[in-house]
Design an enzyme around this catalytic site. Structure first.
Site, short mmCIF file in Angstrom:
data_model
loop_
_atom_site.label_atom_id
_atom_site.label_comp_id
_atom_site.label_asym_id
_atom_site.label_seq_id
_atom_site.Cartn_x
_atom_site.Cartn_y
_atom_site.Cartn_z
CE LYS A 178 -1.55 2.78 3.02
NZ LYS A 178 -1.37 4.00 2.20
CD GLU A 254 13.20 4.20 7.93
OE1 GLU A 254 13.06 5.08 8.81
OE2 GLU A 254 13.25 4.43 6.72
CB CYS A 288 13.05 9.36 8.43
SG CYS A 288 13.59 8.12 7.28
CD GLU A 385 10.81 12.47 11.39
OE1 GLU A 385 9.62 12.15 11.30
OE2 GLU A 385 11.71 11.93 10.74
P1 ADP Z 1 3.97 10.62 7.06
O1 ADP Z 1 3.92 11.57 8.19
O2 ADP Z 1 5.30 10.40 6.48
O3 ADP Z 1 2.89 10.82 6.05
P2 ADP Z 1 2.47 8.39 8.02
O4 ADP Z 1 2.90 7.43 9.07
O5 ADP Z 1 1.25 9.19 8.27
O6 ADP Z 1 3.75 9.26 7.77
O7 ADP Z 1 2.28 7.66 6.61
C1 ADP Z 1 3.10 6.65 6.14
C2 ADP Z 1 2.26 5.60 5.48
O8 ADP Z 1 1.37 5.07 6.45
C3 ADP Z 1 1.38 6.09 4.32
O9 ADP Z 1 1.29 5.08 3.36
C4 ADP Z 1 0.04 6.29 5.01
O10 ADP Z 1 -1.05 6.18 4.11
C5 ADP Z 1 0.03 5.14 5.97
N1 ADP Z 1 -0.86 5.30 7.13
C6 ADP Z 1 -1.22 6.42 7.77
N2 ADP Z 1 -2.04 6.14 8.79
C7 ADP Z 1 -2.21 4.80 8.80
C8 ADP Z 1 -2.94 3.87 9.62
N3 ADP Z 1 -3.67 4.27 10.66
N4 ADP Z 1 -2.87 2.56 9.31
C9 ADP Z 1 -2.11 2.13 8.27
N5 ADP Z 1 -1.41 2.94 7.48
C10 ADP Z 1 -1.45 4.25 7.74
#
Ligand code: ADP
Length: 482
Positions: A178, A254, A288, A385
């Site tokens: 995903k 990560e 990161c 960050e």
């Molecule tokens: P960033 O701040 O870098 O966007 P996130 O952790 O929000 O970091 O997003 C990283 C990935 O995790 C993306 O693919 C996002 O769609 C996914 N993501 C965000 N929230 C969730 C969740 N609750 N469950 C699974 N995947 C998630």
């Protein structure tokens, strides 16, 4: 956006080697212009489950291939990515914003993981253990763990994917990916090329969605999934860890970083400036492993800051497709708001903005290259960050201060320092509580090297010979002999 190979622009999920549309869609925007690139399928639970089931079916035959057979397909995929470098570069810059030169670098860097693991999988050895009893022989087998789900972020829309799926596929696992909702297009282009390379149906599946939490739940709890690999925020990583515990899945996480970058008084100033600029301003500060805190020893503060400020002035902000641009837009409005909030808090607490500090007139998602001095540990930007083109400068007196300051965070991903003193290099490298240490060097990530954090930056390694172990299980076999 004019691609030579127009097939690379796909807009639906990729399941069992077919393009699968969903009832709804969501738009993907170019962050530099605000224009919509395309509407992409908004997959739901049903598509995620379908992808997991197809991956489960494909695992039977994919894992039974020889390592050489898998290696050959991965190598073809690598070659196709390299052949399509120009299109992938343009696609990457268009959906993510980074300058073309950086995007091109990412295509090569992303592809390098596929090349590396295509080679590495042929050297996955078990071992024969010296037996403690003549009636027994003991050995280990290294076997693929099973169906892997991968959830990836937007800051490296190609490399964050290949770092996970190349070792997984090389090991004999099948994958459901995903990608981030801001940047699903590179992921779909990679899938198109994988099919071209001869990847069998169901081995690599990509589900695009705006419903990250809903799909994330399926990908981390479905009993057929055996391993979850995630790159993203610590906050989301903790949620996924909780979910994956229900079926005790193996994980690689990560997560966030808070990299210190320490300039000691025995540093070579030119090297320190070059390295700090490289780690701080790459991808407009959105990695990161970007230097989040720049710690400068008092004795060389003035000379370092003069040279550093001059170097920051040379950076060119603009649309990444334009010649000479070195800093593109940030990914979205949330990113801009975060930087504004952190800078407001820091200036309230005594920080002084000596360069930039505002949104750039070029557009809503552009932010000025910024330097803020007089930073202290009570400021939010010392713990969060920044993820933007902001240099936060701290001053320290001696080595002990620097180490204490550097380790004062729950994160432990990357740390950098600059020193010409070999004794100091050893001592500081050993004392920094981080998974990756850059010494007199700002760019540290390569397919050959183990990338990964400690503390709340997560666990597991990507790249290197360790990277494939994340997707293997060690099976111990004891044979009774007469
Ligand atoms: P960033 O701040 O870098 O966007 P996130 O952790 O929000 O970091 O997003 C990283 C990935 O995790 C993306 O693919 C996002 O769609 C996914 N993501 C965000 N929230 C969730 C969740 N609750 N469950 C699974 N995947 C998630």
């Amino acid at each position: 956006m004019q691609l030579v190979n127009t097939s690379l622009l796909q807009s639906s999920s990729f399941i069992n080697n077919e393009w699968v549309s969903s009832a709804g869609t969501f738009p993907v925007f170019n962050p530099a212009t605000g224009e919509k690139i395309i509407d992409v399928s908004d997959a739901g639970e049903a598509e995620a489950v379908q992808a997991i089931e197809m991956a489960t079916k494909a695992f039977v035959t994919w894992s039974a291939l020889t390592a050489k057979e898998r290696s050959d397909i991965l190598r073809k995929w690598f070659n196709l990515i390299i052949e399509n470098t120009n299109d992938l570069t343009l696609l990457l810059t268009t959906e993510q914003g980074k300058p073309l030169a950086e995007a091109k670098g990412e295509v090569a860097y992303g592809a390098s993981f596929i090349e590396w693991f295509a080679e590495e999988c042929r050297r996955v050895y078990g071992e024969v253990i010296p037996t403690p009893a003549n009636s027994k022989r003991m050995l280990t087998l290294q076997q693929p763990i099973g169906v892997v789900t991968a959830i990836t972020p937007w800051n490296f829309p190609i490399a964050m994917i290949t770092r996970k799926i190349a070792p997984a596929l090389a090991a004999g696992c099948t994958v459901v990916l995903k990608p981030a909702e801001d940047t699903p297009l590179c992921a779909l282009a990679l899938a198109w090329l994988a099919k071209e390379a001869g990847m069998p149906a169901g081995v690599l599946n990509v589900v695009t969605t705006l419903k990250a939490a809903e799909l994330g739940k399926v990908l981390t709890t479905h009993p057929l999934v055996k391993k979850v690999s995630f790159t993203g925020s610590t906050e989301v990583g903790k949620i996924l860890m909780g979910q994956a515990s229900s079926t005790v899945k193996k994980m690689s996480l990560e997560l966030g970083g808070n990299a210190p970058c320490i300039i000691f008084d025995d540093a070579d100033i030119a090297t320190a400036v070059k390295g700090t600029i490289a780690t701080k301003y790459r991808n407009a500060g959105q990695t990161c492993v970007c230097a989040n805190r720049i710690l400068v020893q008092k004795r060389i503060y003035d000379s370092f800051m003069k040279a550093y400020t001059e170097a920051v002035t040379q950076l060119v902000i603009g649309n990444g497709v334009e010649e000479g641009v070195t800093i593109g837009p940030l990914i979205n409005e949330e990113a801009i708001n975060k930087i504004k909030r952190l800078l407001y808090d820091a200036t309230e607490k005594g920080g002084v903005i000596t360069m930039g500090g505002k949104q750039h007139p070029l557009g809503e998602l552009f932010f000025e290259t910024t330097i803020i001095t007089g930073c202290t540990t009570d400021m939010l930007l010392s713990q969060e960050e920044i993820f933007g083109p902001v240099s936060a400068i701290y001053v320290f007196e001696d080595v002990a201060d620097a180490i204490a300051l550097a380790n004062n965070t729950q994160y432990g991903l990357a740390a950098y320092f600059f020193s010409e003193n070999i004794n100091r290099v050893w001592q500081v490298a050993e004392q920094l509580q981080y998974g990756i240490i850059g010494v007199n060097e700002g760019l540290i990530s390569h397919a050959e090297a183990p990338f990964g954090g400690i503390k709340e930056s997560g666990y597991g390694k990507e790249g290197s010979s360790y990277g494939i172990e994340e997707y293997l299980v060690t099976k111990y076999v004891c044979i009774g002999v007469r």
